[in-house]
Each structure stands twice: as C-alpha cells, then as structure tokens.
Scaffold this active site. Structure first.
Site, PDB file in Angstrom:
ATOM      1  N   CYS A   1       0.842  -1.214   0.000  1.00 37.17           N
ATOM      2  CA  CYS A   1       0.000   0.000   0.000  1.00 37.17           C
ATOM      3  C   CYS A   1       0.871   1.255   0.000  1.00 37.17           C
ATOM      4  O   CYS A   1       1.508   1.578   1.005  1.00 37.17           O
ATOM      5  CB  CYS A   1      -0.925  -0.024   1.210  1.00 37.17           C
ATOM      6  SG  CYS A   1      -1.771   1.531   1.540  1.00 37.17           S
TER       7      CYS A   1
ATOM      8  N   CYS B   1       0.014   3.976   2.605  1.00 37.31           N
ATOM      9  CA  CYS B   1       0.347   3.531   3.965  1.00 37.31           C
ATOM     10  C   CYS B   1       1.777   3.899   4.335  1.00 37.31           C
ATOM     11  O   CYS B   1       2.092   4.196   5.490  1.00 37.31           O
ATOM     12  CB  CYS B   1       0.171   2.022   4.093  1.00 37.31           C
ATOM     13  SG  CYS B   1      -1.518   1.423   3.839  1.00 37.31           S
TER      14      CYS B   1
END
Length: 310
Positions: free
Chosen positions: A49, A52
């Site tokens: 991700c 993230c």
C-alpha cells in the site's frame, strides 16, 4: 485509499516503546485490553500500500510526540485477515482509535500531518492524557479565566485571555477562550473576526478547530426553529428526517446538547446517508465544539462508532 489485496512482506517496525506490531493472536491484549488504560491507535496497513508508507511514519511521529498519552498498534491486514474482516476493513490505510475496549474515532485514506496531529491530540485528550507541548507559566492564568467563564464572569475572563495574548501572541488556548467568551456574550460577529485574525501557524490546532465549531453552532442557533413545534412534528412522524434534524439544531440552540446528540444519533441510525450524511457531519461539529473528554463527546462518539462499525 487502496482496496484490499496484494502480496505479503515483512511487517514494519515500530521503533518506540509506544508503538508495536500486532498480530491476530495479540490484538486482544495489545489493543482491546491495553485500551482500558490508555487510548490505542490502530494503523491497518499492508506492505504493498503506497499511501500507507506515507501515513504510517507521520502517525508514528505524532504518537511519539504524545509522550505516552496514546499507544499505537500496527496491523498488517495481509497477516491479520480475520481482524480486518471483523472490523470490516475494506480499504487501507484505515486508522481506528480504541479506548476502554471500544472504537471511539477513526479515519480512512491519506490525510495531512496537521490532521494527524489533531487526531492524536483529540484521542489523547479523550483518554485524559495531554499530547503536545508542556505547560508554561501562562497555564494558571488560562485556567483561572476558564473558571471565571464558568462562573459567568465573562468580562474578567476576557481581560485575562487578552493579557495572555499580550505575552504569547500565538497561544491557541487564549484565542479559543476569547472566541468562546464573546459567543457567550452574544457577539458572534466579533468572535468570528477574532478567530479569522488568528496567526496561520495555529489555524489547525484543536483549540481553534473547536472555536470554528462553536461559531458554526452559534450561527445555527440564530436560525433555529421553535423547539416545541419541532418536537411535535417529530413525535407525529418519526420518519420525518428534516424535522428531526431541525429539532436537534433547536435543542442545541437551547443548550440541551445531550438531547441534540441523541436525536442526531437516532437520525443516523434511521438513515445514515440522508442529506449527504448531515447527521454525522452535525455530530462531528458538536463534538468538535466541546472538550474532548466531555462525557457527551465520549458517549456520543462510542455510540456513533458502534453504528458505523456494526
């Protein structure tokens, strides 16, 4: 914000005594049980991700700056799929805050550093902690001014807040105090002018965000409908969402905040998407206007979170 799915990798390291990686086996101990003592912010992430990788370090920095007022748990959703499913994590990054075993706040997607700091400060204060700057010699004066406000001595309180600004022109508590005092004195226009004149460096502090919410509520109060008539309309037709929303605004204008929150929660329960989620938006305005550890805020956030996460 990215939909779940992707390859696995090694978990990120916390790098602090207040930050740890949490698995499905340790989630109950490190999050639910630990949150009985201090709020725990849970970062749901995955190695694949991209957002993230930006959000995680910023959140870690804010948690470290809180000096123990909050803890942080990092959950790799690839390795904790059961936990992610139970909490209905459908996209990442997702961040939840737990306190006393219950989710009390959260957000999804990438947000700015200032928003992260405000979030961590808010969560820390709900737990009775204090994130951020240490106290200074002006704190006693500010506390005295707040006591005067509560006692109705608005003129004296205003003078103290102004004196504090004379010593510290970027003190957010003093600005917020002046705004709240002017609102209580019925001068919403002047309160708004003071807030608009605050230095840009403190514009996103929790104190000034609360002041903005207080002004929004004061403006709504100026146009609130007749309380008794709206109550009658809601009782006659509980499915009249607009009447219930207007009734909540009228209750807030009358100083019956807890009842207003109850009506908004009921509206959200009946139709959370009504009028572009107006009930949730109004709830957040009310919560932001109050102190983070106010029982109305704590109970209201828990009830709202239980409905969102149910």
């Amino acid at each position: 914000m990215i939909e779940l799915g992707g390859s696995q990798s090694q978990p990120q390291g916390g790098g602090s005594e207040h930050i740890k990686d949490v698995s499905e086996m340790t989630f109950m101990q490190d999050v639910v049980e630990a949150s009985q003592q201090v709020p725990v912010i849970v970062d749901f992430w995955a190695p694949w991700c991209g957002p993230c990788k930006t959000l995680g370090p910023m959140l870690e920095d804010a948690v470290k700056a809180a000096n123990g007022a909050v803890k942080m748990a990092k959950v790799n959703v690839d390795e904790a799929q059961q936990i992610a499913a139970q909490l209905r994590i459908q996209s990442i990054p997702t961040v939840y805050a737990f306190y006393q075993g219950q989710p009390i706040d959260g957000f999804q997607g990438a947000v700015s550093q200032s928003e992260i700091k405000a979030f961590v400060d808010r969560v820390a204060q709900q737990g009775g902690g204090a994130a951020g700057d240490s106290s200074n010699g002006l704190d006693d004066a500010l506390a005295a001014a707040e006591e005067m406000r509560e006692a109705g001595q608005t003129d004296d309180a205003l003078q103290i807040y102004q004196a504090v600004l004379g010593e510290d022109e970027k003190n957010p508590r003093a600005y917020a105090g002046i705004v709240a005092t002017l609102i209580e004195m019925g001068d919403v226009d002047k309160a708004e002018a003071v807030l608009n004149g605050a230095p840009a460096e403190i514009a996103t502090t929790p104190e000034l965000e609360a002041a903005h919410a207080q002004i929004a509520l004061a403006r709504q109060a100026e146009n609130a409908g007749p309380l008794a008539d709206l109550q009658t309309k809601v009782e006659a037709d509980p499915s009249d969402h607009q009447a219930r929303y207007d009734y909540a605004l009228a209750l807030q204008a009358a100083g019956r905040t807890e009842e207003a929150v109850d009506q908004l929660l009921e509206l959200f329960r009946r139709d959370r998407t009504w009028n572009d989620e107006a009930a949730k938006t109004q709830l957040f305005t009310v919560f932001d206007a109050l102190k983070p550890n106010d029982p109305i805020v704590l109970n209201g956030r828990r009830k709202l979170s239980s409905m969102i996460f149910a």
